[in-house]
Write an enzyme that holds these catalytic residues in place. Structure first.
Site, short mmCIF file in Angstrom:
data_model
loop_
_atom_site.label_atom_id
_atom_site.label_comp_id
_atom_site.label_asym_id
_atom_site.label_seq_id
_atom_site.Cartn_x
_atom_site.Cartn_y
_atom_site.Cartn_z
N PHE A 1 -48.09 -33.07 -29.25
CA PHE A 1 -49.24 -33.70 -28.60
C PHE A 1 -49.30 -33.23 -27.17
CE2 PHE A 1 -51.25 -37.05 -26.05
CZ PHE A 1 -52.49 -37.07 -26.67
N ASN B 1 -50.98 -52.73 -36.29
CA ASN B 1 -50.65 -52.72 -37.72
C ASN B 1 -49.38 -53.54 -37.90
OD1 ASN B 1 -48.41 -51.06 -37.12
ND2 ASN B 1 -49.56 -49.18 -37.52
N ASP C 1 -58.89 -47.00 -36.58
CA ASP C 1 -59.91 -46.96 -35.53
C ASP C 1 -61.24 -47.46 -36.07
OD1 ASP C 1 -57.95 -45.79 -33.91
OD2 ASP C 1 -58.61 -43.76 -34.42
#
Length: 319
Positions: A102, A180, A242
């Protein structure tokens, strides 16, 4: 990207301290993404006017055009000419093992963005603080409090990076807390709060459970479980959470209660799950209503129908 083989077969025992490998891949798929952009895109497609706040590079022009054509206000985006837009690069092998990187790029400057000039003169109902650089998340949470704007806490992927005080500061007083199931347990461990204490500190706690649907808990501890809309096919889980967040907020903003909002959100999330990429999904009102009726019964579908039809009545956009 996809590597047609097994990564493990290319690692030499005793040589892992000097790995130098290049994998010839047979597929390259470039997709639009990013937590903030995915949520904003879905809000825009569902007829809202979200303001995207984040830092991007000079390479953002095409993505900006795409988002704006789908109802996203990009006036809150900071362009950093000396950096690239954040990027996630991943290679998957035949065993579904992954090697990924990333690149935060311009995201390092996201804390430089002040909310006050962005929200000035606008009727902003909510600030959603999602995963970004920790200093930006903390700054924007504090600014939302100072401006008196309700905020949603969605720390998600950044929870491992945050310490106990930062986690508490990001969550305490949030109108909504999105996690979550795993993130909820990690958040509890990091804050040191019992679940009932965390619940009492936020207006509404929404926990996604994957195929198990979602759990909604108000600050009095009352629980509502909502099953997922069963997918016809699972193509790509990227961006499903999302989409759920955006759908849930649209439901609440349209006057649905939290249970019906979660049902509506589950329909939108399943549409993303059935497509490749987080911003490539489509949803037709009649087909969506039929799936809501199958999943939750006809009375639930009829309750959600006006919201679904209004949300999808926005003018068609260019692809």
């Amino acid at each position: 990207m996809h590597f047609p083989g097994r990564f493990s077969e290319n690692f030499v025992a005793g040589q892992l301290d000097r790995v130098s490998l290049s994998f010839l891949v047979d597929d390259l798929d470039v997709r639009r993404g990013g937590v903030a952009a995915n949520i904003a895109f879905t809000l825009g497609v569902l007829g809202r006017r979200p303001i995207l706040v984040g830092a991007v590079g000079a390479d953002f022009a095409d993505y900006r055009s795409w988002l704006e054509r789908h109802g996203v206000d990009c006036s809150g985006v900071l362009t950093v000419e000396t950096a690239h837009t954040p990027r996630f690069t991943c290679t998957t092998d035949d065993e579904q093992c992954q090697i990924a990187s990333f690149y935060p790029g311009a995201m390092d400057r996201s804390a430089d963005i002040a909310l006050q000039p962005i929200v000035h003169g606008r009727d902003v109902a909510l600030v959603l603080v999602g995963a970004s650089m920790p200093e930006a998340m903390l700054a924007h949470t504090a600014q939302a409090r100072a401006l008196g704007i309700p905020f949603a806490a969605d720390p998600s992927q950044q929870l491992p990076r945050l310490d106990a005080d930062q986690c508490r500061d990001l969550v305490d007083g949030a109108a909504y807390l999105f996690t979550n199931e795993y993130e909820l347990q990690l958040l509890l461990r990091k804050t040191g709060w019992a679940e009932r204490d965390l619940t009492a500190r936020v207006g509404l706690r929404i926990t996604t459970l994957g195929a198990g649907g979602s759990l909604i808990v108000d600050n009095a501890g009352h629980e509502t479980r909502v099953a997922a809309v069963p997918p016809k096919a699972i193509l790509d889980p990227t961006g499903v959470g999302d989409a759920f967040r955006a759908g849930f907020l649209v439901g609440l903003d349209s006057g649905l209660d939290s249970e019906a909002s979660a049902q509506f959100a589950s329909l939108v999330a399943t549409a993303v799950l059935e497509s490749t990429g987080a911003q490539e999904w489509t949803l037709e009102p009649d087909a969506g209503l039929a799936r809501l009726a199958d999943a939750y019964g006809r009375p639930a579908a009829e309750r959600i129908e006006p919201v679904l039809r209004e949300a999808l009545a926005a003018p068609a956009v260019l692809s």
